[in-house]
Each structure stands twice: as structure tokens, then as C-alpha cells.
Write a protein that holds these residues in place. Structure first.
Motif, PDB file in Angstrom:
ATOM      1  N   GLY A  27      11.343   4.269  -6.212  1.00 58.46           N
ATOM      2  CA  GLY A  27      10.186   4.769  -5.758  1.00 58.46           C
ATOM      3  C   GLY A  27       9.204   4.574  -6.882  1.00 58.46           C
ATOM      4  N   GLY A  28       9.534   4.522  -8.215  1.00 59.77           N
ATOM      5  CA  GLY A  28       7.880   4.581  -8.872  1.00 59.77           C
ATOM      6  C   GLY A  28       7.597   5.995  -9.016  1.00 59.77           C
ATOM      7  N   GLY A 192       2.956  -2.779   1.621  1.00 53.32           N
ATOM      8  CA  GLY A 192       3.564  -1.818   2.004  1.00 53.32           C
ATOM      9  C   GLY A 192       3.147  -1.239   3.888  1.00 53.32           C
ATOM     10  N   THR A 236       2.379  -1.956  -7.547  1.00 51.87           N
ATOM     11  CA  THR A 236       2.786  -2.095  -6.714  1.00 51.87           C
ATOM     12  C   THR A 236       3.523  -0.387  -6.473  1.00 51.87           C
ATOM     13  OG1 THR A 236       4.067  -2.941  -9.037  1.00 51.87           O
ATOM     14  CG2 THR A 236       3.504  -4.492  -8.076  1.00 51.87           C
ATOM     15  N   ARG A 237       5.211   0.237  -6.424  1.00 49.10           N
ATOM     16  CA  ARG A 237       5.847   0.272  -6.113  1.00 49.10           C
ATOM     17  C   ARG A 237       4.588   2.398  -6.546  1.00 49.10           C
ATOM     18  NH1 ARG A 237      11.922   0.940  -9.093  1.00 49.10           N
ATOM     19  NH2 ARG A 237      10.677  -1.080  -9.574  1.00 49.10           N
ATOM     20  N   ALA A 283       2.237   0.501  -1.721  1.00 48.68           N
ATOM     21  CA  ALA A 283       2.256  -1.110  -2.566  1.00 48.68           C
ATOM     22  C   ALA A 283       1.961  -1.840  -2.443  1.00 48.68           C
ATOM     23  CB  ALA A 283       4.295  -1.369  -2.417  1.00 48.68           C
ATOM     24  N   GLU A 345       9.509   9.018  -2.744  1.00 45.98           N
ATOM     25  CA  GLU A 345      10.069   8.401  -2.197  1.00 45.98           C
ATOM     26  C   GLU A 345       9.127   8.142  -0.398  1.00 45.98           C
ATOM     27  OE1 GLU A 345      10.923   4.528  -1.535  1.00 45.98           O
ATOM     28  OE2 GLU A 345      11.664   5.771  -3.172  1.00 45.98           O
ATOM     29  N   ILE A 350      10.512  -1.801  -1.061  1.00 44.93           N
ATOM     30  CA  ILE A 350       9.606  -2.370  -0.679  1.00 44.93           C
ATOM     31  C   ILE A 350       9.971  -3.632  -1.398  1.00 44.93           C
ATOM     32  CG2 ILE A 350       7.821  -0.958  -2.562  1.00 44.93           C
ATOM     33  CD1 ILE A 350       6.890  -0.777   1.047  1.00 44.93           C
ATOM     34  N   CYS A 351      10.099  -3.269  -2.385  1.00 44.87           N
ATOM     35  CA  CYS A 351       9.595  -5.135  -3.264  1.00 44.87           C
ATOM     36  C   CYS A 351      11.407  -5.174  -3.936  1.00 44.87           C
ATOM     37  CB  CYS A 351       9.228  -4.798  -4.372  1.00 44.87           C
ATOM     38  SG  CYS A 351       9.192  -3.616  -5.913  1.00 44.87           S
TER      39      CYS A 351
ATOM     40  N   LYS B 145      16.199   0.057  -9.957  1.00 49.41           N
ATOM     41  CA  LYS B 145      15.665  -0.028  -8.125  1.00 49.41           C
ATOM     42  C   LYS B 145      16.824   0.639  -7.613  1.00 49.41           C
ATOM     43  CE  LYS B 145      12.582  -3.210  -7.656  1.00 49.41           C
ATOM     44  NZ  LYS B 145      11.870  -3.584  -8.554  1.00 49.41           N
TER      45      LYS B 145
END
Lengths: 351, 351
Positions: A27-28, A192, A236-237, A283, A345, A350-351, B145
């Protein structure tokens, strides 16, 4: 890590807490950060490992190259403003741009699920081709695998990219200095919300399109205009918040930002209120922050705006001399709070 | 392609025949060949596109670089002689070696399925690290991911690789010449049988281990020993047969090989007879063919054997002057037949 098993050192991940991979590990946010720091870094430890950057930079002969990769698992495959194909090309081009590199060549690895419509694959490939033309890169090598029905999700795409660095700057969090101006390249949150709306079939007054766009041209223009760029990061994320927290942690300096300088379109803000999202963590696929010397802030903003059609770059803050490694945000009403990394998350795939 | 739709040219794939992606589209045979030639090549057409080679070769400044990618979806994740981690590193290192390049750096993109055991991921990452050390490459950039439970298969790994070419040879099918000796680096079929046995829980008298091994050292030794290498190809999906058919088609010359010169271990041959497989089409992960000038055949064999512990390189045939682009095999009993590319899918998810 003195203890070891037949498979080498015992996994330092808190296995008891996380015996299994969770969505949030991609989830970044905090959990992904943990996975990287505790599993990948110890195993692949080497001076070039780009844990805290968007790509690896190394020399070959007299050339300085950047190298990066991303896998794309976005759901749905097609969304307002793009699709998994355009995203797979643009996202990797942007990671190269964040290294200050001119993107040259991309690879493409396809993992297809048995039963995927061939026509859909065709559309995605057409979109990748168009995105590569727009970004001025060439797809030069690829691979296709097919997995059994029910073992994939139609299509996953990995792209890796090679770019060349033709300047002497060291663009990374370690180059960030007190007093640096922090420039945000445009309004945040569109990608997003576009994905979320497409996934859930939500209808807003206006269709919110992803901001997905190649960032190499504005970045190379900033550099060629003579700005001594210290750090770049695309949002991004994890969004703007996570990017700033990572840079603050890596540089050690405190980052102070002003909420009122952060542009969020009205329709995006409205969607966030309905869905309970914070745009700071959403994102983006066509936005970045630039850390530059105070006196070159205006030059940087002008360079970015000369490429932006539907948004405007703004200065959102400054790097402090304090070594707290915190990110503080002064809200529109003047209250100040510390910005943290998203722990869970907010928006998967999302990407 | 004069006709077009909103998404660009109409897909030239025989949609009526293949409206959906089938396992065989990833099998290394005719259908995958079709997909590449009819979908990817027209879309990504450019002089560097490596359709008929294992990687793309290009110049940056004064350097000649090779760039390649592969995704790994092997099932099961762990098998005798390796696992998806060692395979992901070795396979991409070998594609660089087939370009005559010295592998330098790898990227790693992980697609994890929600619920995968963290301990398993840890073992795989340890194995990647060991394989990278063995091949003398560094993993320098990565991505993770996570997809929802039931939308993946525990783990898929993509690796891309960058290597440097420090010789003037043009190693590709177009360099193949009549009279070239064709050298096979060792016995074939072990990887395919090892995977199949592990997947189906088959027990043979001896455990057949994968031949998975890095090929860069023998290849660079052949080149540095002065052999004027014309073409190299590792024998992965589709096996020896598909590799030779591809090279014959690309070069235009007829290739004549001798069945009795092709080493197949007794236990592998036995397993093939039980399972109904033809070793000529089985995947290998540590075997390659070299096309070299007649008078340098012995030098090539000696160079390969100086690195091989448990197998021996042999000369299996010669490139003919005929422009039939066929591969002909003379069987042990002296009968001659044309070797074709496998049309379907002999063994899915072999790498």
C-alpha cells in the motif's frame, strides 16, 4: 541477524504479527516500508540499492545511467484518463525522471490470465505504444507468461526502464538542505479518485480523470534551466504525505508545509469528503515534488507551468534546520500538526 | 493494417480463432510466436525490438549495453535444484549472457498474493540473493505489489537486467553462416522433468534436479578465448527444438542436427517415456546452443566443459547452405525428419 535457519538468517519481519502478506504490504505505507526495510534491504544490501529513491543510479564506462522497475496491477484495467497500459509506461518513465534521467528504453513483462479477451490485450498494447511515443521512449524487449484461470486477474504488466543522466547533480534525499523550497507540480488526488470512482461505479457531477502524464519533459527543463535540483519524488502510492515523510526520514531534516498552498480540485475534495479519503494520501500519476534552493523556486515553478495545461505548480513549504525528520503541516486555520505515513491501505491496487 | 478502430488498427490476431488468451500463448511455441509477431511487434515496432533474440542491444555514449526482462510464474515455487527466486535471477542473467553481455545489474518486481506466508517470501528472497552472488550481479532496484486473495498465485517475480558488451561481435541469428558448427552445452530436459515431478508429486528412482545455472561465465570465456561467436540461445520454454527452429527461421538457413549427439540423461529419458514428453521440447535453465565457425568448434566445447561439472558439451550439427529455413534431425536409426515448433503447451508454468 546472528540466528539462522536452513534458508539463511531468520526472517526479521515480526512473523508473529504478520505471518502472511496483507494488502497493506503493497500500500505504500508503514507496512510496505517495513517489508522493504526488513526483508529486501538485508538480503539485497548493496550501495546502489535504491530503497529510498525511485531508481538506481550507476556508471557504465563514462555514462551515468538510471534503472528502475514497477509492476502494475491496477483495477479496473481501464479508467478515465488512462488504462493499465498507459500507466505501465508513464509510471516507469516518471521514476526515471525522478532520478533526473532522460528515459531511453523500456522493457515490458506481461502476465496474462488464461481466458483474458485478446481484444482487451490488444487495446492495452496500443495504449502502451501511444504512451511510449508521448514520453519519447522505446519498448525494446519483452516477455509474456500465461497463468491458469483463477490464478491471475486478466493482466499484470511489469515495465523496467533505462535512462541516461547527462548532468552532475546528485538528485536524492541526501542532497536536501535546510532552506530548500518545496515545489508541488500541481493539484493532487485525481488519479486515486478516478480509479476509485471507476472501480465502484461512482458518478460525480463531473468525470474526474486521472492526472497520469509523463514528467520527464518538465523535469529535464528544470535541470537544463540551471536549477540546482536537490531532490525529486513523484506522488504515487501513499500520495504527497508519504513522499514527504520518506524524504524527511531519509534526509533527517524537518519539513514544514502549508495546507493552503496544496491545490486540491473542488470535485476531488468533494469526492474525498463523500468517500472519507484524505487527498494528502491519494495516489497521483502525474505529480511530483521538487526540493530546490530558495532562490531558484520561481524558476522551477515557471519551468513546470510551461508544460502544465490544466494545473499550476505552487511552493508548498520549506526544509527546516531542525533535525527532527518530521513533516509538519500548518492547516488553513493556522493549527500545526505532524504528518505521518499512512499505516494501512487507503486504496488497494491503485497502480 | 489499413483498417482501424477507436483503439487503433484492428487486432490482426485471428480473433475468431483465439478470442481469449490460452495457456499455449505463453508456452514458447507457435501460439506465443503468433502473439508476439501479430500483436507486440506491430505495436512496438522499432529497430531494437528483440523479437528474435533474448534481449535488446543498444549504445549509450561509447558503451554497448544489453537489456532484457522475464516474468517468473513457475509452479511449484520450490523444486529440486532451485526455486522461483533462483530461477528469476539466473534466467535473466542467462538472457544477458545470450547477448554476449556481462550481466551487471538486475531489477526485481514482486507481485504477491494476499495471504502468502511471509516466511516463504523470505526464503525466496534469500535464494535470489544467493543466486545473484553466484552470477556476480547486483539487485539494485525493486517494486512490490500485493493483489487480493484469489487474484494471484502466492508470488510472481519479474526481473529485468542490464549488461555491458565489451567486444565487437554481433551475436544474433542474422550472423549465422553456412558451415557454422552448432554446439550444445550439455544434456537436456532436466529442468522440465524436475518441475513436472515436483508438481505432480512423481517419484523416480533418482531425484532429477533442475539444471538451473548461470551461463555468463562460460559464454564470456568462449568470447575471450577468441571464438567468433555468431549466435547464442538458451533453451528455456520450447526447449532445444523451438530454439533451433527460431534461429533457422530468422537466419533463413537450414539447420541439420544429429539425434545421437544430443545428450539426454537416462533418468530423464525414462521420465519422458512415462510422461509422454519429447526431451527436444523440454525447458532447460542452464543449457544453450552456440553457433560458431567450424574451425573453432573444439575451442568452444573446451571452454564450456571447463565450467561444467556434471555434463559435457557436444557438437550436435551444422548450418547448411540451403535456404530452406528448416531444422532437420537425423535420428539414431538414420532416418531424417523435419523438426517443427511445438504448437501447443507441453508444460505450462515451467519458468
Amino acid at each position: 541477524m546472528s540466528e539462522s535457519t536452513a534458508f539463511g538468517p531468520i526472517c526479521p519481519l515480526p512473523i508473529n504479527d504478520y505471518p502472511q502478506v496483507m494488502m497493506a504490504h503493497g500500500g505504500g505505507g508503514k507496512l510496505m516500508h517495513d517489508l522493504i526495510e526488513k526483508v529486501f534491504v538485508p538480503a539485497f544490501h548493496n550501495p546502489l540499492m535504491d530503497v529510498r529513491h525511485d531508481g538506481a543510479v550507476f556508471g557504465v564506462g563514462n555514462e551515468r545511467l538510471a534503472f528502475t522497475t514497477d509492476s502494475y496491477v491496477v483495477k479496473p484495467l481501464f479508467f478515465p484518463g488512462g488504462d493499465i497500459g498507459s500507466l505501465a509506461v508513464t509510471g516507469t518513465v516518471n521514476d526515471l525522471a525522478m532520478c533526473g534521467a532522460r528515459p531511453l528504453y523500456l522493457s515490458a513483462g506481461f502476465i496474462l490470465e488464461e481466458g483474458m479477451e485478446t481484444e482487451k490485450l490488444w487495446r492495452i498494447v496500443q495504449s502502451m505504444s501511444a504512451a511510449a511515443d508521448a514520453a519519447g521512449v522505446r519498448l525494446v524487449t519483452g516477455d509474456t507468461k500465461v497463468v491458469d484461470r483463477g490464478k491471475g486477474d486478466e493482466i499484470f504488466i511489469n515495465t523496467a526502464g533505462v535512462g541516461v543522466i547527462s548532468h552532475g547533480l546528485s538528485i536524492c534525499p541526501n542532497s536536501v538542505r535546510p532552506g530548500d523550497a518545496i515545489i508541488l507540480s500541481g493539484d493532487i488526488g485525481r488519479h486515486g479518485i478516478a480509479i476509485m470512482a471507476a472501480r465502484e461505479g461512482l458518478e460525480f457531477e463531473t468525470t474526474i480523470e486521472s492526472d497520469c502524464a509523463p514528467l520527464s519533459l518538465p523535469v529535464l527543463d528544470i535541470i537544463s534551466s540551471g536549477v540546482e535540483v536537490h531532490c525529486l519524488r513523484d506522488l504515487t502510492r501513499g500520495g504527497l504525505a508519504s513522499a514527504l515523510v520518506e524524504i524527511a526520514e531519509a534526509s533527517g531534516y524537518e519539513i514544514n508545509i502549508e495546507e493552503k498552498q496544496i491545490a486540491v480540485r473542488e470535485d476531488v475534495q468533494g469526492a474525498c469528503e463523500i468517500l472519507g479519503f484524505d487527498p494528502m494520501y491519494l495516489a497521483n500519476e502525474g505529480r511530483f515534488v521538487a526540493f530546490v534552493p530558495e532562490h531558484q523556486a520561481e524558476m522551477t515553478i515557471d519551468a513546470i507551468n510551461s508544460f502544465a495545461s490544466d494545473t499550476t505548480a505552487t511552493r508548498i513549504g520549506t526544509v527546516s534546520e531542525r533535525r527532527s525528520a518530521d513533516v509538519t503541516l500548518r492547516s488553513v486555520i493556522g493549527a500545526s500538526r505532524i504528518v505521518d505515513m499512512f499505516s494501512g491501505e487507503q486504496l488497494p491496487r491503485i497502480c
